[in-house]
Scaffold this motif. Sequence first.
Motif, PDB file in Angstrom:
ATOM      1  N   ASN A 279       7.891  18.671   7.698  1.00 17.58           N
ATOM      2  CA  ASN A 279       7.972  17.294   8.183  1.00 17.58           C
ATOM      3  C   ASN A 279       6.644  16.801   8.767  1.00 17.58           C
ATOM      4  OD1 ASN A 279      10.701  16.348   7.562  1.00 17.58           O
ATOM      5  ND2 ASN A 279      11.289  18.135   8.743  1.00 17.58           N
ATOM      6  N   PRO A 280       5.944  17.593   9.589  1.00 18.08           N
ATOM      7  CA  PRO A 280       4.608  17.127   9.997  1.00 18.08           C
ATOM      8  C   PRO A 280       3.668  16.949   8.803  1.00 18.08           C
ATOM      9  CG  PRO A 280       5.323  18.904  11.427  1.00 18.08           C
ATOM     10  CD  PRO A 280       6.330  18.797  10.318  1.00 18.08           C
ATOM     11  N   ARG A 281       3.769  17.830   7.796  1.00 15.11           N
ATOM     12  CA  ARG A 281       2.917  17.676   6.608  1.00 15.11           C
ATOM     13  C   ARG A 281       3.275  16.401   5.855  1.00 15.11           C
ATOM     14  NH1 ARG A 281       3.743  23.194   6.488  1.00 15.11           N
ATOM     15  NH2 ARG A 281       5.326  23.062   4.863  1.00 15.11           N
ATOM     16  N   ASN A 282       4.572  16.036   5.812  1.00 14.20           N
ATOM     17  CA  ASN A 282       4.975  14.776   5.173  1.00 14.20           C
ATOM     18  C   ASN A 282       4.294  13.595   5.852  1.00 14.20           C
ATOM     19  OD1 ASN A 282       6.749  16.163   3.496  1.00 14.20           O
ATOM     20  ND2 ASN A 282       8.561  15.626   4.674  1.00 14.20           N
ATOM     21  N   LEU A 283       4.331  13.581   7.185  1.00 12.89           N
ATOM     22  CA  LEU A 283       3.741  12.471   7.929  1.00 12.89           C
ATOM     23  C   LEU A 283       2.230  12.429   7.775  1.00 12.89           C
ATOM     24  CD1 LEU A 283       5.916  12.574  11.163  1.00 12.89           C
ATOM     25  CD2 LEU A 283       6.131  11.040   9.192  1.00 12.89           C
ATOM     26  N   LYS A 284       1.599  13.582   7.776  1.00  9.86           N
ATOM     27  CA  LYS A 284       0.147  13.630   7.587  1.00  9.86           C
ATOM     28  C   LYS A 284      -0.234  13.121   6.201  1.00  9.86           C
ATOM     29  CE  LYS A 284      -0.760  17.359  10.842  1.00  9.86           C
ATOM     30  NZ  LYS A 284      -1.232  18.750  11.018  1.00  9.86           N
ATOM     31  N   ALA A 285       0.541  13.516   5.184  1.00 11.07           N
ATOM     32  CA  ALA A 285       0.258  13.053   3.816  1.00 11.07           C
ATOM     33  C   ALA A 285       0.443  11.544   3.716  1.00 11.07           C
ATOM     34  CB  ALA A 285       1.164  13.775   2.819  1.00 11.07           C
ATOM     35  N   LEU A 286       1.520  11.025   4.289  1.00 11.84           N
ATOM     36  CA  LEU A 286       1.767   9.581   4.270  1.00 11.84           C
ATOM     37  C   LEU A 286       0.637   8.843   4.987  1.00 11.84           C
ATOM     38  CD1 LEU A 286       3.578   7.100   3.747  1.00 11.84           C
ATOM     39  CD2 LEU A 286       4.697   7.614   5.929  1.00 11.84           C
ATOM     40  N   ARG A 287       0.253   9.338   6.129  1.00  6.60           N
ATOM     41  CA  ARG A 287      -0.808   8.717   6.925  1.00  6.60           C
ATOM     42  C   ARG A 287      -2.143   8.722   6.155  1.00  6.60           C
ATOM     43  NH1 ARG A 287      -4.442   9.767  11.072  1.00  6.60           N
ATOM     44  NH2 ARG A 287      -4.191   8.458  12.909  1.00  6.60           N
ATOM     45  N   GLU A 288      -2.491   9.869   5.574  1.00  8.64           N
ATOM     46  CA  GLU A 288      -3.732   9.962   4.788  1.00  8.64           C
ATOM     47  C   GLU A 288      -3.699   9.033   3.586  1.00  8.64           C
ATOM     48  OE1 GLU A 288      -4.779  13.896   3.540  1.00  8.64           O
ATOM     49  OE2 GLU A 288      -4.490  14.710   5.560  1.00  8.64           O
ATOM     50  N   GLY A 289      -2.568   9.025   2.886  1.00  3.88           N
ATOM     51  CA  GLY A 289      -2.436   8.170   1.711  1.00  3.88           C
ATOM     52  C   GLY A 289      -2.538   6.703   2.052  1.00  3.88           C
TER      53      GLY A 289
ATOM     54  N   MET B  22       0.833  -1.207   0.000  1.00  2.23           N
ATOM     55  CA  MET B  22       0.000   0.000   0.000  1.00  2.23           C
ATOM     56  C   MET B  22       0.868   1.258   0.000  1.00  2.23           C
ATOM     57  SD  MET B  22      -2.927  -0.866   2.780  1.00  2.23           S
ATOM     58  CE  MET B  22      -3.395  -2.550   3.017  1.00  2.23           C
ATOM     59  N   ILE B  23       1.924   1.235   0.808  1.00  2.00           N
ATOM     60  CA  ILE B  23       2.820   2.396   0.845  1.00  2.00           C
ATOM     61  C   ILE B  23       3.472   2.590  -0.515  1.00  2.00           C
ATOM     62  CG2 ILE B  23       4.964   3.301   1.838  1.00  2.00           C
ATOM     63  CD1 ILE B  23       4.110   1.971   4.505  1.00  2.00           C
ATOM     64  N   ARG B  24       3.961   1.506  -1.107  1.00  2.00           N
ATOM     65  CA  ARG B  24       4.605   1.602  -2.427  1.00  2.00           C
ATOM     66  C   ARG B  24       3.625   2.110  -3.489  1.00  2.00           C
ATOM     67  NH1 ARG B  24       9.499  -0.803  -2.838  1.00  2.00           N
ATOM     68  NH2 ARG B  24      10.165  -1.985  -1.012  1.00  2.00           N
ATOM     69  N   ALA B  25       2.396   1.619  -3.448  1.00  2.00           N
ATOM     70  CA  ALA B  25       1.384   2.062  -4.428  1.00  2.00           C
ATOM     71  C   ALA B  25       1.105   3.547  -4.258  1.00  2.00           C
ATOM     72  CB  ALA B  25       0.104   1.247  -4.270  1.00  2.00           C
TER      73      ALA B  25
ATOM     74  N   ALA C 257      -6.125   5.869   2.905  1.00  2.00           N
ATOM     75  CA  ALA C 257      -6.913   5.814   1.668  1.00  2.00           C
ATOM     76  C   ALA C 257      -6.652   4.505   0.926  1.00  2.00           C
ATOM     77  CB  ALA C 257      -6.596   7.012   0.781  1.00  2.00           C
ATOM     78  N   GLN C 258      -5.380   4.086   0.850  1.00  2.00           N
ATOM     79  CA  GLN C 258      -5.033   2.815   0.201  1.00  2.00           C
ATOM     80  C   GLN C 258      -5.702   1.649   0.924  1.00  2.00           C
ATOM     81  OE1 GLN C 258      -3.053   1.834  -2.509  1.00  2.00           O
ATOM     82  NE2 GLN C 258      -3.086   3.978  -3.104  1.00  2.00           N
ATOM     83  N   ALA C 259      -5.690   1.697   2.263  1.00  2.00           N
ATOM     84  CA  ALA C 259      -6.282   0.611   3.055  1.00  2.00           C
ATOM     85  C   ALA C 259      -7.789   0.544   2.841  1.00  2.00           C
ATOM     86  CB  ALA C 259      -5.962   0.806   4.536  1.00  2.00           C
TER      87      ALA C 259
END
Length: 161
Positions: A142-152, A61-64, A155-157
């Motif tokens: 950096n917090p925005r990076n983590l929020k984007a990763l978490r949201e993405g 999911m992370i890779r996608a 969403a994938q899940a």
Amino acid sequence: MIGYVAVAVGVGVAMAGKIVWMIDDWKRDWTTNHAQLSAANSDPDLRPIEINAGMEDVDGMIRAWVQTQSAWSVVSDTNGESDETQSSMRRMHLTRTTPLFRFVDDIQVELTSVGTEADAPTRTRVVAESRSRVGKGDLGQNPRNLKALREGLLAQASDRF
């Protein structure tokens, strides 16, 4: 000539305004160049998540998600396995490059298998840390990076299950 100067000034003001608008915590963002997902974080969007899937699925999911993001890339992936035992942890190293100045942020993601009882469904806990390579403050990137990763990832899940 005056028109070009006016446009340049307008663009500069717009860029400065965008930066000012994006900063969440003025005290933190001028002096800190890292952020991490933590259970003790006051912002719920900066807390670790657990996903009802195995580590391999979450890794996929992370890779996608990373493939859909132009500024992100997967640098490395280690599954923490030794010769004889299989670990219940996996680490991924991601990077995000800013569009204008090409600053690189390193994002370390740790996937841990939880709920390993025989009758419990497979769950994976996701913890991450983002760190800027350059500078004292990150202006909240950096917090925005983590929020984007978490949201993405969420969403994938939700798309898969």
